[in-house]
Enzyme design. Structure first.
Site, PDB file in Angstrom:
ATOM      1  N   THR A  68      40.623  39.767  39.232  1.00  0.00           N
ATOM      2  CA  THR A  68      41.214  38.560  40.607  1.00  0.00           C
ATOM      3  C   THR A  68      40.191  37.032  40.308  1.00  0.00           C
ATOM      4  OG1 THR A  68      39.020  39.032  41.846  1.00  0.00           O
ATOM      5  CG2 THR A  68      41.451  40.206  43.133  1.00  0.00           C
ATOM      6  N   GLU A  85      33.442  44.305  39.230  1.00  0.00           N
ATOM      7  CA  GLU A  85      35.436  44.175  39.655  1.00  0.00           C
ATOM      8  C   GLU A  85      36.093  45.155  38.067  1.00  0.00           C
ATOM      9  OE1 GLU A  85      37.421  40.994  40.989  1.00  0.00           O
ATOM     10  OE2 GLU A  85      39.159  42.151  40.158  1.00  0.00           O
ATOM     11  N   HIS A 139      33.183  42.831  45.688  1.00  0.00           N
ATOM     12  CA  HIS A 139      33.443  43.673  43.988  1.00  0.00           C
ATOM     13  C   HIS A 139      34.796  44.789  43.733  1.00  0.00           C
ATOM     14  CE1 HIS A 139      29.656  41.332  43.266  1.00  0.00           C
ATOM     15  NE2 HIS A 139      31.088  40.518  42.760  1.00  0.00           N
ATOM     16  N   HIS A 188      32.248  43.162  34.126  1.00  0.00           N
ATOM     17  CA  HIS A 188      32.109  42.663  35.511  1.00  0.00           C
ATOM     18  C   HIS A 188      32.196  43.760  36.736  1.00  0.00           C
ATOM     19  CE1 HIS A 188      32.935  40.381  39.192  1.00  0.00           C
ATOM     20  NE2 HIS A 188      32.746  39.602  38.717  1.00  0.00           N
ATOM     21  N   SER A 198      28.105  34.971  38.375  1.00  0.00           N
ATOM     22  CA  SER A 198      29.370  35.120  39.769  1.00  0.00           C
ATOM     23  C   SER A 198      30.583  34.458  38.048  1.00  0.00           C
ATOM     24  CB  SER A 198      29.548  33.862  40.912  1.00  0.00           C
ATOM     25  OG  SER A 198      30.414  33.808  40.983  1.00  0.00           O
ATOM     26  N   CYS A 249      43.094  35.720  42.924  1.00  0.00           N
ATOM     27  CA  CYS A 249      43.327  35.305  44.090  1.00  0.00           C
ATOM     28  C   CYS A 249      43.213  34.395  45.343  1.00  0.00           C
ATOM     29  CB  CYS A 249      41.650  36.150  45.229  1.00  0.00           C
ATOM     30  SG  CYS A 249      40.367  35.285  45.174  1.00  0.00           S
TER      31      CYS A 249
HETATM   32  S1  SF4 Z   1      38.939  36.286  47.956  1.00  0.00           S
HETATM   33 FE1  SF4 Z   1      38.651  36.102  45.579  1.00  0.00          FE
HETATM   34  S2  SF4 Z   1      37.177  35.586  45.312  1.00  0.00           S
HETATM   35 FE2  SF4 Z   1      37.244  36.341  47.399  1.00  0.00          FE
HETATM   36  S3  SF4 Z   1      35.940  38.414  47.677  1.00  0.00           S
HETATM   37 FE3  SF4 Z   1      38.308  38.701  47.419  1.00  0.00          FE
HETATM   38  S4  SF4 Z   1      39.124  38.584  45.381  1.00  0.00           S
HETATM   39 FE4  SF4 Z   1      37.094  37.899  45.064  1.00  0.00          FE
END
Ligand code: SF4
Length: 319
Positions: free
Chosen positions: A175, A136, A84, A134, A233, A205
């Protein structure tokens, strides 16, 4: 039990694809395993490497020790930072204590950190769209001095922002947010401050986006949707919301098959199943196997696209 079981109700399972592990989670787990091989046990890990109990317990069995803070890591032992991301103060503290550390921050989270630094250097105030508390978000806020980034969680928060069109402003996001909800917040932000600078490439993401698209594809056909994932999560929780918004009559998180409340599947003819980015496929298989014990099950996988993303290991472990 063998043979036919005429009294079992039939259940049609629609399996969303892609689902489960993303490239960042895969890499983070490999980093802990490689660190165990390189340094021997115990290897310390600051925070859950990814938000999944099964993953954490599997690594614990191999010699990983999960801690909340660096102060808990004994002298001379290596420490891994979770996928994270961490505030800048964490590697700084590790360096000042001469610790061996490996950073398992997902490269797509690091990308957001770099954007924040870039905007700050360009003299822009930064709005971070994300969920307070969170890890992150804590990590991203911690890339810059306190006050440089303002956290926005809702459209209402945007209305409360102390800024106008003359304020040099940029936004970045967590993300793992809901694509649709984030679009609403961004629209509200643009309506207030037209000059706000957006990320060059989406911060949500690819894995989050793809899993949400896959869920949206099957949700209208589902009487219920199971999202295999942990309550902490973020991307898994978003999948439950997306399923409900996209037309699944019911949707809920499930950590392990053993925790399934079967009453919730009463009257369900079509069940959607997906898994958050931190949930291993074995847990999905476990849920399907549990369904087979009670229902006459058919499984159809519905793919919303292929994923080919892979990330390199950090240099410290790739040699
Ligand atoms: S790909 Fe996306 S969900 Fe997976 S660890 Fe990286 S930022 Fe997090």
């Amino acid at each position: 039990m063998h043979g036919t079981a005429p009294n079992r109700p039939s259940l049609s399972i629609l399996l969303a694809a892609p689902r489960g592990f993303c490239a960042g989670v895969d890499r983070a787990i490999q980093i802990v395993e490689a660190a165990l091989e390189r340094f021997g046990a115990p290897v310390y890990v600051r925070h859950e490497i990814v938000h999944n109990r099964h993953v954490v317990e599997t690594l614990e069995a191999k010699g990983a020790v999960f801690v909340d803070e660096l102060a808990e890591v004994p002298e001379g032992r290596p420490v891994v930072f979770s996928a994270h991301g961490v505030p800048k103060s964490v590697p700084a503290e590790a360096q000042s204590r001469n610790m061996i550390y490996v950073d398992a921050t997902c490269p797509l989270v690091s990308k957001v950190h770099h954007e924040a630094e870039h905007h700050h250097a360009a003299g822009r105030r930064i709005v971070l769209i994300g969920h307070a508390g969170h890890p992150e978000v804590v990590g991203t806020l911690g890339q810059l001095p306190e006050g440089a980034i303002t956290l926005v969680e809702t459209v209402e928060d945007v209305a409360r922002l102390d800024a106008d069109d003359s304020t040099p402003l940029a936004y970045i996001t967590q993300t793992t947010l809901s694509v649709d909800e984030t679009a609403e917040i961004v629209a509200a932000l643009r309506a207030r401050i037209a000059s706000v600078v957006a990320p060059r490439k989406e911060d949500i993401c690819y894995a989050t986006t793809n899993r949400q698209t896959a869920v949206k594809t099957i949700a209208p056909r589902c009487d219920a949707m199971i999202v295999v994932g942990s309550p902490n999560s973020s991307n898994s929780r978003r999948l439950v919301e997306v399923a409900l918004r996209a037309g699944s009559a019911d949707a809920f998180l499930l950590q392990r098959a053993a925790g399934l409340d079967w009453a919730r599947l009463k009257g369900v003819a079509t069940l959607g199943i997906t898994a958050g980015a931190s949930a291993p496929e074995i847990l999905v298989e476990e849920v399907i196997a549990a369904c087979r014990e009670r229902f006459d099950v058919s499984v159809e996988e519905i793919s919303a696209g292929e994923e080919t993303m892979r990330f390199n290991m950090p240099r410290a472990l790739s040699a």
